[in-house]
Design a protein around this motif. Structure first.
Motif, short mmCIF file in Angstrom:
data_model
loop_
_atom_site.label_atom_id
_atom_site.label_comp_id
_atom_site.label_asym_id
_atom_site.label_seq_id
_atom_site.Cartn_x
_atom_site.Cartn_y
_atom_site.Cartn_z
N ASN A 216 2.64 2.47 -3.23
CA ASN A 216 1.80 2.98 -4.31
C ASN A 216 0.78 3.98 -3.77
N GLN A 217 1.28 5.13 -3.29
CA GLN A 217 0.43 6.27 -2.90
C GLN A 217 -0.54 5.98 -1.76
N GLY A 218 -0.28 4.95 -0.98
CA GLY A 218 -1.17 4.65 0.14
C GLY A 218 -2.52 4.12 -0.29
N MET A 219 -2.55 3.53 -1.49
CA MET A 219 -3.81 3.09 -2.09
C MET A 219 -4.08 1.62 -1.75
N ALA A 220 -5.17 1.36 -0.99
CA ALA A 220 -5.49 -0.02 -0.59
C ALA A 220 -6.33 -0.71 -1.66
N PRO B 60 -8.42 0.61 -5.70
CA PRO B 60 -8.39 1.75 -6.62
C PRO B 60 -9.00 3.03 -6.01
N TYR B 61 -8.17 4.04 -5.87
CA TYR B 61 -8.55 5.36 -5.34
C TYR B 61 -9.10 5.33 -3.92
N LYS B 62 -8.75 4.29 -3.18
CA LYS B 62 -9.07 4.26 -1.75
C LYS B 62 -7.76 4.43 -0.99
N TYR B 63 -7.56 5.64 -0.45
CA TYR B 63 -6.29 5.98 0.18
C TYR B 63 -6.38 5.79 1.69
N ILE C 88 0.84 -1.20 0.00
CA ILE C 88 0.00 0.00 0.00
C ILE C 88 0.88 1.26 0.00
N ASN D 284 5.49 7.08 -4.08
CA ASN D 284 5.66 6.36 -5.33
C ASN D 284 7.02 5.69 -5.26
#
Ligand SMILES: *Cc1c(COP(=O)(O)O)cnc(C)c1O
Length: 385
Positions: A236-240, A242-245, A233, A251
């Motif tokens: 990759n931008q803290g993304m668990a 798609p678009y759930k941060y 997570i 990065n």
């Protein structure tokens, strides 16, 4: 195609085929022997071309395949690829909840990235002294350095030789501490038959000068599903999903181009390691003027560096070797606690062994592209010191 052009240059300059040509050069001016040389072949070049023409460039099937290879070779359940070893160390610490107010015990003798990764989290590195023979951190000093704020022990398997893991793991277990192993120099090494990177959370580097490379790259290995999830997570931008941060992520992704190179290299790891071991055995037998490095009991050493000590005359020795066309390296001239930006943050402590050793170490060429005549020249030049 810049990469391919560069790769073919280094292949021509020092490819394995040149081994037999060495002898014919003795009457002419001998080429310098480099301390390290990346071993890249058409397999790497073809693999890169394949990825570029596939249309899937980042974090696709090549990255996943490289992760599986690393999990297998370290005997762990999960492996997560990153863009460098340094960010892999950083993420591993974050995954273990290391942050401001925490302390991480590590070696005083390592590459600066080891310390920087700790500083990036806001935690404080606590540096311990090393063993003179192995250059690795001393487990007794680690046990003595544990305090109420200690969260992680970070052993560094320096030069390709595993740390003495049994007492370190005992200390960690006794105090409920996590272990993050800096395996950047030790891919393929084992301690009592167990691969490094499988004791705690393992961190590898695939930088160009390491035993195997993806040019730049890193890898985290673990048996803990929670740690693997967290590093995936965070890279990759803290993304668990798609678009759930769920966190302030980064990065730190690996590209498929790099992974493809890494896969071709992993295929050759066994071969690379055994050539390094053979070269080290040759140098150990042929060098008589200085004490050669020791292999610790129960360890498989993968010889990222072949490092001798030259008390009182190291810098002159480096110069004399250079005049004989033999490259050498100093890893590392400054103990970590004496590096200026670190000294400003961490009050200096009494570390007599590392301060002595840092002025004596000299690493000699041991890489797999050395031919027999080159190895003979290295040993002869050292014996003439
Ligand atoms: C190379 C190295 C690193 C950093 O790895 P990069 O891939 O260059 O970021 C960390 N620790 C040690 C001991 C290293 O040798």
């Amino acid at each position: 195609m810049r990469v391919a052009a560069q790769l073919s240059v280094s292949l021509r300059a020092r490819g394995p085929h040149n081994r037999d040509e060495d002898r014919s050069l003795t009457s002419k001016t001998l080429p310098d022997i480099s301390l390290s040389a990346p071993w890249v072949t058409h397999r790497e070049m073809d693999a890169v071309a394949e990825v570029l023409s596939s249309g899937h460039l980042v974090q696709g099937s090549r990255v996943e395949a490289l992760e599986h290879r690393f999990a297998a070779l370290t005997d762990t359940r999960y492996a997560v690829a990153t863009s460098s070893g340094t960010c892999a160390l950083h993420l591993a610490l974050l995954a273990h909840d290391v942050g401001p107010g925490d302390e991480v015990i590590t070696s005083s003798f390592s590459f600066v990235a080891t310390a920087n990764s700790i500083l990036h989290t806001g935690a404080k590195p606590v540096f311990v002294d090393i063993n003179k023979e192995t250059f690795n951190l001393d487990p007794d000093h680690v046990a003595a350095a544990v305090g109420p704020r200690t969260k992680v022990i970070m052993p560094v398997h320096l030069y390709g030789q595993p740390c003495d893991m049994d007492p370190l793991m005992d200390t960690a277990t006794r105090h409920g501490l996590a272990v993050v192993e800096d395996c950047a120099q030790a891919v393929g090494a084992t301690y009592r038959q167990r691969p490094v990177g499988s004791f705690g959370t393992g961190v590898f580097s695939l930088y160009a000068t390491k035993n195997i490379t993806s040019v730049e790259g890193g890898m985290i290995t673990t048996n803990d599903a929670r740690i693997a999830d967290r590093v995936r997570i965070l890279r990759n931008q803290g993304m668990a999903a798609p678009y759930k941060y769920v966190a302030v992520g980064y990065n730190f992704r690996m590209t498929d181009v790099h992974a493809a190179i890494g896969l071709a290299q992993v295929d050759r790891l066994r071969e690379v390691t055994s050539i390094r071991q053979r070269n080290a055995a040759y140098l150990s037998a042929a060098i008589t003027s200085v004490k050669t490095p020791q292999i610790s009991p129960g360890c498989e050493h993968v010889w990222h560096q072949f490092t001798v000590r030259i008390p009182g005359a190291r810098d002159q020795a480096k110069l004399a070797l250079a005049q004989a066309g033999v490259g050498s390296g100093i890893f590392y001239p400054t103990p970590l606690p004496d590096v200026p930006h670190i000294r400003d943050i961490v009050p200096p402590s009494d570390l007599p062994t590392v301060r002595e050793i840092a002025g004596e170490v000299l690493s000699l060429p041991v890489h797999p592209l050395l031919g027999d005549t080159e190895l003979e020249r290295v040993a002869a030049a050292v014996n003439r010191l």
